[in-house]
Design a protein around this motif. Structure first.
Motif, PDB file in Angstrom:
ATOM      1  N   TYR A 175      -4.635  66.543  10.985  1.00 37.27           N
ATOM      2  CA  TYR A 175      -4.519  65.298   9.846  1.00 37.27           C
ATOM      3  C   TYR A 175      -3.069  64.471  10.254  1.00 37.27           C
ATOM      4  CZ  TYR A 175      -8.677  66.226   7.274  1.00 37.27           C
ATOM      5  OH  TYR A 175      -9.734  66.320   6.810  1.00 37.27           O
ATOM      6  N   PRO A 176      -3.219  63.349  11.062  1.00 42.17           N
ATOM      7  CA  PRO A 176      -2.007  62.760  11.331  1.00 42.17           C
ATOM      8  C   PRO A 176      -1.220  62.263  10.047  1.00 42.17           C
ATOM      9  CG  PRO A 176      -3.729  61.612  11.806  1.00 42.17           C
ATOM     10  CD  PRO A 176      -4.513  62.889  11.409  1.00 42.17           C
ATOM     11  N   GLY A 177      -2.052  61.975   9.046  1.00 43.07           N
ATOM     12  CA  GLY A 177      -1.187  61.671   7.509  1.00 43.07           C
ATOM     13  C   GLY A 177      -0.195  62.546   7.149  1.00 43.07           C
ATOM     14  N   LEU A 178      -0.637  63.734   7.223  1.00 44.80           N
ATOM     15  CA  LEU A 178       0.106  64.831   6.761  1.00 44.80           C
ATOM     16  C   LEU A 178       1.433  64.994   7.700  1.00 44.80           C
ATOM     17  CD1 LEU A 178       0.871  67.219   5.108  1.00 44.80           C
ATOM     18  CD2 LEU A 178      -0.634  68.860   6.413  1.00 44.80           C
ATOM     19  N   HIS A 179       0.975  65.007   8.894  1.00 41.28           N
ATOM     20  CA  HIS A 179       2.051  64.939  10.076  1.00 41.28           C
ATOM     21  C   HIS A 179       3.218  63.667   9.720  1.00 41.28           C
ATOM     22  CE1 HIS A 179      -1.150  66.754  12.794  1.00 41.28           C
ATOM     23  NE2 HIS A 179      -0.629  67.746  11.819  1.00 41.28           N
ATOM     24  N   ALA A 180       2.556  62.557   9.563  1.00 36.85           N
ATOM     25  CA  ALA A 180       3.374  61.494   9.279  1.00 36.85           C
ATOM     26  C   ALA A 180       4.392  61.334   7.997  1.00 36.85           C
ATOM     27  CB  ALA A 180       2.560  60.084   9.158  1.00 36.85           C
ATOM     28  N   LEU A 181       3.727  62.114   7.007  1.00 32.54           N
ATOM     29  CA  LEU A 181       4.388  62.431   5.806  1.00 32.54           C
ATOM     30  C   LEU A 181       5.505  63.501   6.139  1.00 32.54           C
ATOM     31  CD1 LEU A 181       4.507  61.938   2.628  1.00 32.54           C
ATOM     32  CD2 LEU A 181       3.092  63.759   2.295  1.00 32.54           C
ATOM     33  N   VAL A 182       5.204  64.508   6.724  1.00 33.44           N
ATOM     34  CA  VAL A 182       6.390  65.431   6.873  1.00 33.44           C
ATOM     35  C   VAL A 182       7.542  65.023   7.592  1.00 33.44           C
ATOM     36  CG1 VAL A 182       6.639  67.697   8.117  1.00 33.44           C
ATOM     37  CG2 VAL A 182       4.768  67.519   6.686  1.00 33.44           C
ATOM     38  N   LEU A 183       7.101  64.285   8.750  1.00 34.72           N
ATOM     39  CA  LEU A 183       8.237  63.413   9.619  1.00 34.72           C
ATOM     40  C   LEU A 183       8.964  62.616   8.770  1.00 34.72           C
ATOM     41  CD1 LEU A 183       6.514  63.587  12.826  1.00 34.72           C
ATOM     42  CD2 LEU A 183       8.229  64.927  12.175  1.00 34.72           C
ATOM     43  N   HIS A 184       8.420  61.792   7.914  1.00 35.74           N
ATOM     44  CA  HIS A 184       9.045  60.793   7.001  1.00 35.74           C
ATOM     45  C   HIS A 184       9.987  61.611   6.073  1.00 35.74           C
ATOM     46  CE1 HIS A 184       9.881  57.619   4.283  1.00 35.74           C
ATOM     47  NE2 HIS A 184       9.416  58.344   3.387  1.00 35.74           N
ATOM     48  N   ARG A 185       9.620  62.471   5.431  1.00 35.63           N
ATOM     49  CA  ARG A 185      10.640  63.369   4.557  1.00 35.63           C
ATOM     50  C   ARG A 185      11.580  63.589   5.360  1.00 35.63           C
ATOM     51  NH1 ARG A 185       5.895  66.423   1.716  1.00 35.63           N
ATOM     52  NH2 ARG A 185       5.378  64.803   0.254  1.00 35.63           N
ATOM     53  N   PHE A 186      11.582  63.940   6.363  1.00 34.46           N
ATOM     54  CA  PHE A 186      12.889  64.472   7.543  1.00 34.46           C
ATOM     55  C   PHE A 186      13.624  63.162   7.667  1.00 34.46           C
ATOM     56  CE2 PHE A 186      14.957  65.138  11.394  1.00 34.46           C
ATOM     57  CZ  PHE A 186      15.934  66.153  11.052  1.00 34.46           C
ATOM     58  N   ALA A 187      12.909  62.197   8.090  1.00 30.87           N
ATOM     59  CA  ALA A 187      14.015  60.838   8.590  1.00 30.87           C
ATOM     60  C   ALA A 187      14.287  60.379   7.373  1.00 30.87           C
ATOM     61  CB  ALA A 187      12.588  59.900   8.917  1.00 30.87           C
ATOM     62  N   HIS A 188      13.729  60.297   5.985  1.00 29.94           N
ATOM     63  CA  HIS A 188      14.363  59.812   4.871  1.00 29.94           C
ATOM     64  C   HIS A 188      15.582  60.695   4.580  1.00 29.94           C
ATOM     65  CE1 HIS A 188      14.495  57.748   1.167  1.00 29.94           C
ATOM     66  NE2 HIS A 188      14.458  58.712   0.539  1.00 29.94           N
ATOM     67  N   ALA A 189      15.559  61.857   4.677  1.00 31.29           N
ATOM     68  CA  ALA A 189      16.926  62.628   4.473  1.00 31.29           C
ATOM     69  C   ALA A 189      18.012  62.340   5.309  1.00 31.29           C
ATOM     70  CB  ALA A 189      16.411  64.228   4.553  1.00 31.29           C
ATOM     71  N   CYS A 190      17.569  62.267   6.709  1.00 32.94           N
ATOM     72  CA  CYS A 190      18.531  61.449   7.635  1.00 32.94           C
ATOM     73  C   CYS A 190      19.192  60.246   7.119  1.00 32.94           C
ATOM     74  CB  CYS A 190      18.024  61.595   8.830  1.00 32.94           C
ATOM     75  SG  CYS A 190      17.483  63.237   9.621  1.00 32.94           S
ATOM     76  N   TRP A 191      18.318  59.521   6.628  1.00 37.73           N
ATOM     77  CA  TRP A 191      18.639  58.305   6.336  1.00 37.73           C
ATOM     78  C   TRP A 191      19.546  58.335   5.073  1.00 37.73           C
ATOM     79  CZ3 TRP A 191      17.538  53.571   8.419  1.00 37.73           C
ATOM     80  CH2 TRP A 191      17.912  52.257   7.659  1.00 37.73           C
ATOM     81  N   LEU A 192      19.206  59.025   3.972  1.00 39.68           N
ATOM     82  CA  LEU A 192      20.267  59.235   2.934  1.00 39.68           C
ATOM     83  C   LEU A 192      21.669  59.981   3.270  1.00 39.68           C
ATOM     84  CD1 LEU A 192      17.659  60.118   0.358  1.00 39.68           C
ATOM     85  CD2 LEU A 192      18.542  58.098   0.486  1.00 39.68           C
TER      86      LEU A 192
END
Length: 72
Positions: free
Chosen positions: A29-46
């Motif tokens: 499920y690419p939506g799940l993959h995108a969500l997991v990677l987004h959470r990591f990217a968002h943590a980096c952004w913060l």
């Protein structure tokens, strides 16, 4: 982290009648993959790691076709 992933997988399995198993959701499920990677990217952004956040976001877009800005 793993608790949230399990919750995401359970939510997908509840809402998608085509999802037959947690393994299928986790691997296909690419939506799940995108969500997991987004959470990591968002943590980096913060954490003010803006380049890394954008890089992870672009990698996720390349892999899944789904773009989510790391600041979102």
């Amino acid at each position: 982290m793993f608790k949230r992933l399990r919750e995401d997988i359970a939510t997908i399995r509840e809402r998608d009648p085509a999802a037959r198993s947690a393994w299928e959701v986790l691997t296909c499920y690419p939506g799940l993959h995108a969500l997991v990677l987004h959470r990591f990217a968002h943590a980096c952004w913060l954490a003010k790691r803006r380049w890394l956040a954008r890089y992870v976001s672009q990698l996720a877009r390349f892999l899944t076709g789904i773009e989510i800005h790391p600041g979102a």
